[in-house]
Design an enzyme around this catalytic site. Structure first.
Site, short mmCIF file in Angstrom:
data_model
loop_
_atom_site.label_atom_id
_atom_site.label_comp_id
_atom_site.label_asym_id
_atom_site.label_seq_id
_atom_site.Cartn_x
_atom_site.Cartn_y
_atom_site.Cartn_z
N LEU A 65 -7.99 4.72 -9.52
CA LEU A 65 -7.56 5.22 -8.07
C LEU A 65 -6.26 6.15 -8.55
O LEU A 65 -5.39 5.28 -8.46
CB LEU A 65 -7.39 3.84 -7.43
CG LEU A 65 -8.47 3.01 -7.05
CD1 LEU A 65 -7.82 1.57 -6.47
CD2 LEU A 65 -9.80 3.60 -6.29
N HIS A 123 -8.14 -0.20 -11.35
CA HIS A 123 -6.63 -0.02 -11.53
C HIS A 123 -5.86 1.32 -10.89
O HIS A 123 -6.97 2.24 -10.80
CB HIS A 123 -6.15 -0.12 -12.94
CG HIS A 123 -6.59 1.02 -13.71
ND1 HIS A 123 -5.62 2.02 -13.95
CD2 HIS A 123 -7.75 1.46 -14.61
CE1 HIS A 123 -6.06 3.14 -14.78
NE2 HIS A 123 -7.29 2.54 -15.33
N CYS A 124 -4.83 1.26 -10.47
CA CYS A 124 -4.39 2.59 -10.23
C CYS A 124 -2.95 2.79 -11.33
O CYS A 124 -3.18 2.81 -12.62
CB CYS A 124 -3.51 2.66 -8.83
SG CYS A 124 -2.82 1.30 -8.30
N ASN A 125 -1.89 3.14 -10.65
CA ASN A 125 -0.87 3.40 -12.01
C ASN A 125 -0.10 2.20 -12.20
O ASN A 125 -0.05 1.57 -13.35
CB ASN A 125 0.34 4.22 -11.45
CG ASN A 125 1.46 4.51 -12.46
OD1 ASN A 125 1.04 4.34 -13.68
ND2 ASN A 125 2.36 5.09 -11.88
N THR A 131 -4.46 -0.08 -5.76
CA THR A 131 -5.33 -1.21 -5.94
C THR A 131 -5.29 -2.23 -4.84
O THR A 131 -6.25 -2.83 -4.53
CB THR A 131 -4.85 -1.80 -7.15
OG1 THR A 131 -5.09 -0.71 -8.43
CG2 THR A 131 -5.84 -2.91 -7.76
#
Length: 222
Positions: A65, A123-125, A131
């Protein structure tokens, strides 16, 4: 679920410790890692130190994401492991005009609710806001109360919980997701009392199809 010598249980909060397997190989979970539901995991962006840990999850897919391109080292690792990547380009919810794209969220939820893509890592960062919003919307599909959803969101987003994220979760219409779900591929844990809705959707679609054929002598798909 056991990974190395650690048992991962659902919804207990981020797993932050390093584990050792019987072969003494050190495995490190990604930032903010946790189990969301059987076969569904969340975290921050993984790096090479996490590959050994993630390998033990037997992932079939990853949901990423972010607007940024996926890091090449993770792309290559996923390719070697036969893991499919779903990249949903979503922005973070920020004042005054930036908001996550609801269609992208619906598409990501559709991927999660298809057991052919499980186990999946979302996951994102940092595994906090984007998320957290997606998981919050998933919890609405699971009929969690907003109080419980927001408690979970804040556990992972602390100390930077965002009111816009919680507003997005509250206002998100989960009804937009159900028509895109294929009932035969739904994980058993996902919908609780919503199977009746899916049965109605399937029935309505079948009835409409039959009516179309009854009233139309044209051969379709040619």
């Amino acid at each position: 679920m056991e990974v190395g010598d650690v048992v991962i249980t659902e919804g207990v909060g981020p797993l932050r410790h390093i584990t050792r397997t019987a072969s003494t190989e050190t495995v490190v979970p990604p930032l903010n890692f946790d189990m969301v539901a059987p076969g569904v995991y969340r975290s921050g962006h993984p790096n090479e130190r996490n590959f050994g840990f993630l390998k033990r999850l037997n992932l079939k897919s990853i949901i990423y994401l972010a607007n940024d391109d996926y890091r090449e080292n993770v792309v290559q690792w996923a390719h070697r492991e036969g893991i499919r990547i779903f990249h949903h380009r979503v922005t973070m919810n920020k004042e005054p005009f930036t908001e996550m794209d609801e269609d992208e969220v619906a598409s990501a939820l559709t991927h999660i609710l298809d057991e052919r893509h499980l186990p999946v890592l979302i996951h994102c960062n940092k595994g906090k806001h984007r998320t957290g919003c997606l998981i919050g919307c998933l919890r609405k599909l699971q009929q969690w109360s907003l109080t419980t959803i927001f408690d979970e969101y804040r556990r992972f987003s602390y100390p930077k919980s965002r009111s816009m994220d919680q507003e997005f979760i509250e206002l998100y219409s989960e009804q937009a997701v159900w028509p895109h779900i294929e009932p035969q591929w739904m994980p058993r844990w996902t919908v609780l009392g919503r199977r009746e809705i899916l049965s109605l959707i399937t029935s309505a679609t079948t009835d409409a199809s039959h009516n179309d054929h009854d009233n139309d002598d044209v051969v379709h798909g040619m």
